[in-house]
Scaffold this motif. Sequence first.
Motif, PDB file in Angstrom:
ATOM      1  N   PRO A 177      -1.709  -7.851  14.690  1.00  0.00           N
ATOM      2  CA  PRO A 177      -2.538  -6.800  14.083  1.00  0.00           C
ATOM      3  C   PRO A 177      -1.837  -6.114  12.914  1.00  0.00           C
ATOM      4  O   PRO A 177      -2.472  -5.749  11.929  1.00  0.00           O
ATOM      5  CB  PRO A 177      -2.780  -5.812  15.228  1.00  0.00           C
ATOM      6  N   GLY A 178      -0.535  -5.952  12.988  1.00  0.00           N
ATOM      7  CA  GLY A 178       0.216  -5.363  11.885  1.00  0.00           C
ATOM      8  C   GLY A 178       0.221  -6.253  10.668  1.00  0.00           C
ATOM      9  O   GLY A 178       0.088  -5.789   9.536  1.00  0.00           O
ATOM     10  N   VAL A 179       0.364  -7.555  10.890  1.00  0.00           N
ATOM     11  CA  VAL A 179       0.333  -8.504   9.780  1.00  0.00           C
ATOM     12  C   VAL A 179      -1.062  -8.535   9.160  1.00  0.00           C
ATOM     13  O   VAL A 179      -1.217  -8.671   7.951  1.00  0.00           O
ATOM     14  CB  VAL A 179       0.770  -9.902  10.252  1.00  0.00           C
ATOM     15  N   ALA A 180      -2.085  -8.367   9.987  1.00  0.00           N
ATOM     16  CA  ALA A 180      -3.465  -8.383   9.498  1.00  0.00           C
ATOM     17  C   ALA A 180      -3.752  -7.207   8.562  1.00  0.00           C
ATOM     18  O   ALA A 180      -4.704  -7.258   7.782  1.00  0.00           O
ATOM     19  CB  ALA A 180      -4.446  -8.369  10.663  1.00  0.00           C
ATOM     20  N   THR A 181      -2.931  -6.169   8.612  1.00  0.00           N
ATOM     21  CA  THR A 181      -3.133  -5.033   7.702  1.00  0.00           C
ATOM     22  C   THR A 181      -2.773  -5.379   6.265  1.00  0.00           C
ATOM     23  O   THR A 181      -2.968  -4.561   5.369  1.00  0.00           O
ATOM     24  CB  THR A 181      -2.307  -3.804   8.138  1.00  0.00           C
ATOM     25  N   ALA A 182      -2.274  -6.582   6.034  1.00  0.00           N
ATOM     26  CA  ALA A 182      -1.903  -6.987   4.675  1.00  0.00           C
ATOM     27  C   ALA A 182      -3.111  -6.950   3.741  1.00  0.00           C
ATOM     28  O   ALA A 182      -2.967  -6.686   2.553  1.00  0.00           O
ATOM     29  CB  ALA A 182      -1.266  -8.374   4.683  1.00  0.00           C
ATOM     30  N   ALA A 195       2.076  -8.994   1.204  1.00  0.00           N
ATOM     31  CA  ALA A 195       2.782  -9.797   2.214  1.00  0.00           C
ATOM     32  C   ALA A 195       4.021  -9.060   2.718  1.00  0.00           C
ATOM     33  O   ALA A 195       4.315  -9.063   3.921  1.00  0.00           O
ATOM     34  CB  ALA A 195       3.170 -11.148   1.627  1.00  0.00           C
ATOM     35  N   TYR A 196       4.750  -8.425   1.817  1.00  0.00           N
ATOM     36  CA  TYR A 196       5.941  -7.652   2.179  1.00  0.00           C
ATOM     37  C   TYR A 196       5.589  -6.548   3.170  1.00  0.00           C
ATOM     38  O   TYR A 196       6.255  -6.361   4.189  1.00  0.00           O
ATOM     39  CB  TYR A 196       6.552  -7.095   0.900  1.00  0.00           C
ATOM     40  N   SER A 197       4.508  -5.835   2.898  1.00  0.00           N
ATOM     41  CA  SER A 197       4.073  -4.768   3.802  1.00  0.00           C
ATOM     42  C   SER A 197       3.590  -5.337   5.125  1.00  0.00           C
ATOM     43  O   SER A 197       3.841  -4.763   6.187  1.00  0.00           O
ATOM     44  CB  SER A 197       2.951  -3.954   3.157  1.00  0.00           C
ATOM     45  N   GLY A 198       2.879  -6.464   5.068  1.00  0.00           N
ATOM     46  CA  GLY A 198       2.393  -7.083   6.302  1.00  0.00           C
ATOM     47  C   GLY A 198       3.525  -7.538   7.201  1.00  0.00           C
ATOM     48  O   GLY A 198       3.495  -7.346   8.417  1.00  0.00           O
ATOM     49  N   VAL A 199       4.550  -8.148   6.605  1.00  0.00           N
ATOM     50  CA  VAL A 199       5.711  -8.593   7.383  1.00  0.00           C
ATOM     51  C   VAL A 199       6.452  -7.391   7.967  1.00  0.00           C
ATOM     52  O   VAL A 199       6.902  -7.415   9.114  1.00  0.00           O
ATOM     53  CB  VAL A 199       6.655  -9.452   6.512  1.00  0.00           C
ATOM     54  N   ALA A 200       6.562  -6.308   7.199  1.00  0.00           N
ATOM     55  CA  ALA A 200       7.218  -5.099   7.706  1.00  0.00           C
ATOM     56  C   ALA A 200       6.458  -4.525   8.893  1.00  0.00           C
ATOM     57  O   ALA A 200       7.058  -3.997   9.830  1.00  0.00           O
ATOM     58  CB  ALA A 200       7.333  -4.056   6.599  1.00  0.00           C
ATOM     59  N   HIS A 201       5.133  -4.659   8.869  1.00  0.00           N
ATOM     60  CA  HIS A 201       4.341  -4.151   9.992  1.00  0.00           C
ATOM     61  C   HIS A 201       4.376  -5.078  11.203  1.00  0.00           C
ATOM     62  O   HIS A 201       3.849  -4.726  12.249  1.00  0.00           O
ATOM     63  CB  HIS A 201       2.891  -3.899   9.555  1.00  0.00           C
ATOM     64  N   TYR A 202       4.974  -6.244  11.072  1.00  0.00           N
ATOM     65  CA  TYR A 202       5.112  -7.121  12.236  1.00  0.00           C
ATOM     66  C   TYR A 202       5.963  -6.453  13.311  1.00  0.00           C
ATOM     67  O   TYR A 202       5.735  -6.629  14.489  1.00  0.00           O
ATOM     68  CB  TYR A 202       5.723  -8.462  11.830  1.00  0.00           C
TER      69      TYR A 202
END
Length: 114
Positions: A81-86, A66-73
């Motif tokens: 699409p960045g959040v979907a990379t979670a 989740a931390y990585s997904g939020v960072a990719h927002y």
Amino acid sequence: MQCRARPVSEARTLGSERRGVSAVEPQCSPRSAVKTFSEEVAFRAGPLGTLVGVLARSHVLLLVAAYSGVAHYVAVPSGLPGVATAGFKLVVAKSAVESGGLFCPWAIHLVRDI
């Protein structure tokens, strides 16, 4: 900057013309290697190293993903699409916990980015 594959006609990699495989630009690999390594250290090694003994393993993996997904927002890819990379980040975090190091998750991330 994303890496791009060159057409086979421009390929300079040994034997790639015969096999019909496109070559990756040479400057792409060092940039991608540094970028993916820094992401692994910042978004996985630190949080995993701190939380693995404190919380349940499944909770740690979900938090790191989740931390990585939020960072990719706000990073590339940005937005939803960045959040979907979670989901991908969950796999990478699991490989970091199971292997006990950074090489395996870094290699997975590097191959995905190239």
